[in-house]
Design a protein around this motif. Structure first.
Motif, PDB file in Angstrom:
ATOM      1  N   GLN A 169      26.260 -45.878 -21.315  1.00 18.95           N
ATOM      2  CA  GLN A 169      25.772 -46.484 -20.076  1.00 18.95           C
ATOM      3  C   GLN A 169      26.222 -47.939 -20.000  1.00 18.95           C
ATOM      4  O   GLN A 169      26.274 -48.640 -21.018  1.00 18.95           O
ATOM      5  CB  GLN A 169      24.249 -46.333 -20.020  1.00 18.95           C
ATOM      6  CG  GLN A 169      23.860 -44.889 -19.726  1.00 18.95           C
ATOM      7  CD  GLN A 169      22.475 -44.524 -20.223  1.00 18.95           C
ATOM      8  OE1 GLN A 169      22.243 -44.484 -21.425  1.00 18.95           O
ATOM      9  NE2 GLN A 169      21.567 -44.258 -19.306  1.00 18.95           N
TER      10      GLN A 169
ATOM     11  N   VAL B 173      14.779 -49.629 -23.944  1.00 18.59           N
ATOM     12  CA  VAL B 173      14.970 -48.190 -23.715  1.00 18.59           C
ATOM     13  C   VAL B 173      15.647 -47.595 -24.950  1.00 18.59           C
ATOM     14  O   VAL B 173      16.569 -48.200 -25.514  1.00 18.59           O
ATOM     15  CB  VAL B 173      15.802 -47.938 -22.440  1.00 18.59           C
ATOM     16  CG1 VAL B 173      17.202 -48.499 -22.547  1.00 18.59           C
ATOM     17  CG2 VAL B 173      15.858 -46.449 -22.106  1.00 18.59           C
ATOM     18  N   VAL B 174      15.118 -46.450 -25.406  1.00 23.48           N
ATOM     19  CA  VAL B 174      15.800 -45.753 -26.505  1.00 23.48           C
ATOM     20  C   VAL B 174      16.860 -44.832 -25.909  1.00 23.48           C
ATOM     21  O   VAL B 174      16.670 -44.258 -24.843  1.00 23.48           O
ATOM     22  CB  VAL B 174      14.840 -44.945 -27.412  1.00 23.48           C
ATOM     23  CG1 VAL B 174      13.949 -45.858 -28.217  1.00 23.48           C
ATOM     24  CG2 VAL B 174      14.037 -43.931 -26.622  1.00 23.48           C
ATOM     25  N   ARG B 175      17.971 -44.714 -26.648  1.00 24.47           N
ATOM     26  CA  ARG B 175      19.096 -43.938 -26.136  1.00 24.47           C
ATOM     27  C   ARG B 175      19.688 -43.047 -27.223  1.00 24.47           C
ATOM     28  O   ARG B 175      20.038 -43.528 -28.297  1.00 24.47           O
ATOM     29  CB  ARG B 175      20.186 -44.878 -25.612  1.00 24.47           C
ATOM     30  CG  ARG B 175      19.762 -45.732 -24.438  1.00 24.47           C
ATOM     31  CD  ARG B 175      20.872 -46.653 -23.996  1.00 24.47           C
ATOM     32  NE  ARG B 175      21.130 -47.722 -24.953  1.00 24.47           N
ATOM     33  CZ  ARG B 175      22.085 -47.729 -25.852  1.00 24.47           C
ATOM     34  NH1 ARG B 175      22.918 -46.727 -25.976  1.00 24.47           N
ATOM     35  NH2 ARG B 175      22.233 -48.760 -26.660  1.00 24.47           N
ATOM     36  N   GLY B 176      19.781 -41.769 -26.891  1.00 21.08           N
ATOM     37  CA  GLY B 176      20.438 -40.851 -27.809  1.00 21.08           C
ATOM     38  C   GLY B 176      21.857 -40.536 -27.391  1.00 21.08           C
ATOM     39  O   GLY B 176      22.608 -39.901 -28.137  1.00 21.08           O
ATOM     40  N   TRP B 177      22.222 -41.003 -26.184  1.00 21.96           N
ATOM     41  CA  TRP B 177      23.561 -40.696 -25.654  1.00 21.96           C
ATOM     42  C   TRP B 177      24.554 -41.714 -26.206  1.00 21.96           C
ATOM     43  O   TRP B 177      24.831 -42.734 -25.595  1.00 21.96           O
ATOM     44  CB  TRP B 177      23.529 -40.738 -24.132  1.00 21.96           C
ATOM     45  CG  TRP B 177      24.765 -40.209 -23.478  1.00 21.96           C
ATOM     46  CD1 TRP B 177      25.619 -39.273 -23.963  1.00 21.96           C
ATOM     47  CD2 TRP B 177      25.285 -40.606 -22.203  1.00 21.96           C
ATOM     48  NE1 TRP B 177      26.637 -39.048 -23.076  1.00 21.96           N
ATOM     49  CE2 TRP B 177      26.448 -39.846 -21.984  1.00 21.96           C
ATOM     50  CE3 TRP B 177      24.858 -41.514 -21.228  1.00 21.96           C
ATOM     51  CZ2 TRP B 177      27.215 -39.981 -20.830  1.00 21.96           C
ATOM     52  CZ3 TRP B 177      25.616 -41.645 -20.073  1.00 21.96           C
ATOM     53  CH2 TRP B 177      26.773 -40.886 -19.880  1.00 21.96           C
TER      54      TRP B 177
ATOM     55  N   LEU C  44      20.209 -42.984 -33.128  1.00 18.20           N
ATOM     56  CA  LEU C  44      19.551 -43.454 -31.909  1.00 18.20           C
ATOM     57  C   LEU C  44      19.857 -44.940 -31.717  1.00 18.20           C
ATOM     58  O   LEU C  44      20.017 -45.672 -32.709  1.00 18.20           O
ATOM     59  CB  LEU C  44      18.033 -43.251 -32.037  1.00 18.20           C
ATOM     60  CG  LEU C  44      17.200 -43.326 -30.759  1.00 18.20           C
ATOM     61  CD1 LEU C  44      17.405 -42.064 -29.909  1.00 18.20           C
ATOM     62  CD2 LEU C  44      15.710 -43.490 -31.077  1.00 18.20           C
TER      63      LEU C  44
HETATM   64  C1  FMN Z   1      15.058 -39.453 -28.214  1.00 19.97           C
HETATM   65  C2  FMN Z   1      15.331 -39.988 -26.835  1.00 19.97           C
HETATM   66  C3  FMN Z   1      16.636 -40.217 -26.423  1.00 19.97           C
HETATM   67  C4  FMN Z   1      16.901 -40.728 -25.153  1.00 19.97           C
HETATM   68  N1  FMN Z   1      18.188 -40.995 -24.767  1.00 19.97           N
HETATM   69  C5  FMN Z   1      18.427 -41.585 -23.583  1.00 19.97           C
HETATM   70  C6  FMN Z   1      19.744 -41.980 -23.218  1.00 19.97           C
HETATM   71  O1  FMN Z   1      20.708 -41.794 -23.953  1.00 19.97           O
HETATM   72  N2  FMN Z   1      19.905 -42.584 -22.026  1.00 19.97           N
HETATM   73  C7  FMN Z   1      18.842 -42.823 -21.169  1.00 19.97           C
HETATM   74  O2  FMN Z   1      19.036 -43.385 -20.105  1.00 19.97           O
HETATM   75  N3  FMN Z   1      17.592 -42.464 -21.506  1.00 19.97           N
HETATM   76  C8  FMN Z   1      17.360 -41.861 -22.677  1.00 19.97           C
HETATM   77  N4  FMN Z   1      16.097 -41.517 -23.031  1.00 19.97           N
HETATM   78  C9  FMN Z   1      15.004 -41.778 -22.072  1.00 19.97           C
HETATM   79  C10 FMN Z   1      14.604 -43.238 -22.076  1.00 19.97           C
HETATM   80  O3  FMN Z   1      14.398 -43.697 -23.395  1.00 19.97           O
HETATM   81  C11 FMN Z   1      13.332 -43.477 -21.277  1.00 19.97           C
HETATM   82  O4  FMN Z   1      12.298 -42.767 -21.837  1.00 19.97           O
HETATM   83  C12 FMN Z   1      13.516 -43.068 -19.846  1.00 19.97           C
HETATM   84  O5  FMN Z   1      14.629 -43.732 -19.342  1.00 19.97           O
HETATM   85  C13 FMN Z   1      12.263 -43.428 -19.015  1.00 19.97           C
HETATM   86  O6  FMN Z   1      12.017 -44.778 -19.128  1.00 19.97           O
HETATM   87  P1  FMN Z   1      11.030 -45.520 -18.121  1.00 19.97           P
HETATM   88  O7  FMN Z   1       9.761 -44.762 -18.142  1.00 19.97           O
HETATM   89  O8  FMN Z   1      10.885 -46.898 -18.703  1.00 19.97           O
HETATM   90  O9  FMN Z   1      11.742 -45.509 -16.804  1.00 19.97           O
HETATM   91  C14 FMN Z   1      15.814 -40.992 -24.278  1.00 19.97           C
HETATM   92  C15 FMN Z   1      14.510 -40.775 -24.692  1.00 19.97           C
HETATM   93  C16 FMN Z   1      14.255 -40.285 -25.959  1.00 19.97           C
HETATM   94  C17 FMN Z   1      12.819 -40.083 -26.386  1.00 19.97           C
END
Ligand code: FMN
Length: 128
Positions: A39, A93-97, A117
């Motif tokens: 992203q 924000v946590v990201r696995g992508w 992560l």
């Molecule tokens: C394990 C895990 C991996 C995630 N990976 C991504 C990601 O790669 N990209 C992304 O935009 N959100 C990802 N999310 C979701 C965000 O961390 C976040 O929960 C979501 O964007 C909602 O956030 P908000 O409530 O603050 O809007 C992931 C969540 C988890 C629990």
């Protein structure tokens, strides 16, 4: 066992967090923020944390539990970071992508160190 390593990708370099001395140790003097995910905001964020499983250190767990425990540990650690950010008004924000191979290369990790992560930390509402 400390099987999870925490890396901080900052503009001036990638640092490994040393929990014993509570210090950041320079791993590579490169800006790898844009490699911590796909992203576009990740490359401009003030800080991207990367959670790395160190399988060499995890080998004391029974094999069938290693991945589960590593995931649980990373979830707990990243949740603590999220709680801290919420407490001081930072956005995160946590990201696995992410691309583990690409990131491991940029961070000079060895074969037993796997990025799992990432967590971006910045200022709420900031525009780039
Ligand atoms: C394990 C895990 C991996 C995630 N990976 C991504 C990601 O790669 N990209 C992304 O935009 N959100 C990802 N999310 C979701 C965000 O961390 C976040 O929960 C979501 O964007 C909602 O956030 P908000 O409530 O603050 O809007 C992931 C969540 C988890 C629990």
């Amino acid at each position: 066992m400390h099987e999870i390593d925490i890396y901080a990708a900052l503009p001036e370099g990638v640092y490994r967090y040393d929990p014993m001395s509570h210090e950041l140790r320079l791993k590579r003097a490169v800006d790898a923020r844009n490699l911590t995910g796909y992203q576009d905001f990740v490359g401009d964020a003030p800080l991207d944390l990367v959670y790395v499983v160190n399988h060499f250190r995890a080998d004391q767990f029974p094999a069938e539990q290693r991945d589960t425990f590593a995931g649980v540990a990373i979830g707990a650690i990243s949740q603590n970071v999220s709680l801290y950010c919420a407490a001081v008004g930072l956005a995160c924000v946590v990201r696995g992508w992410l691309n583990p191979r690409l990131l491991a290369g940029a961070m000079s990790l060895n074969e037993s160190e796997i990025p799992v992560l990432a967590q971006t930390i910045g200022h709420a509402g900031a525009t780039v």
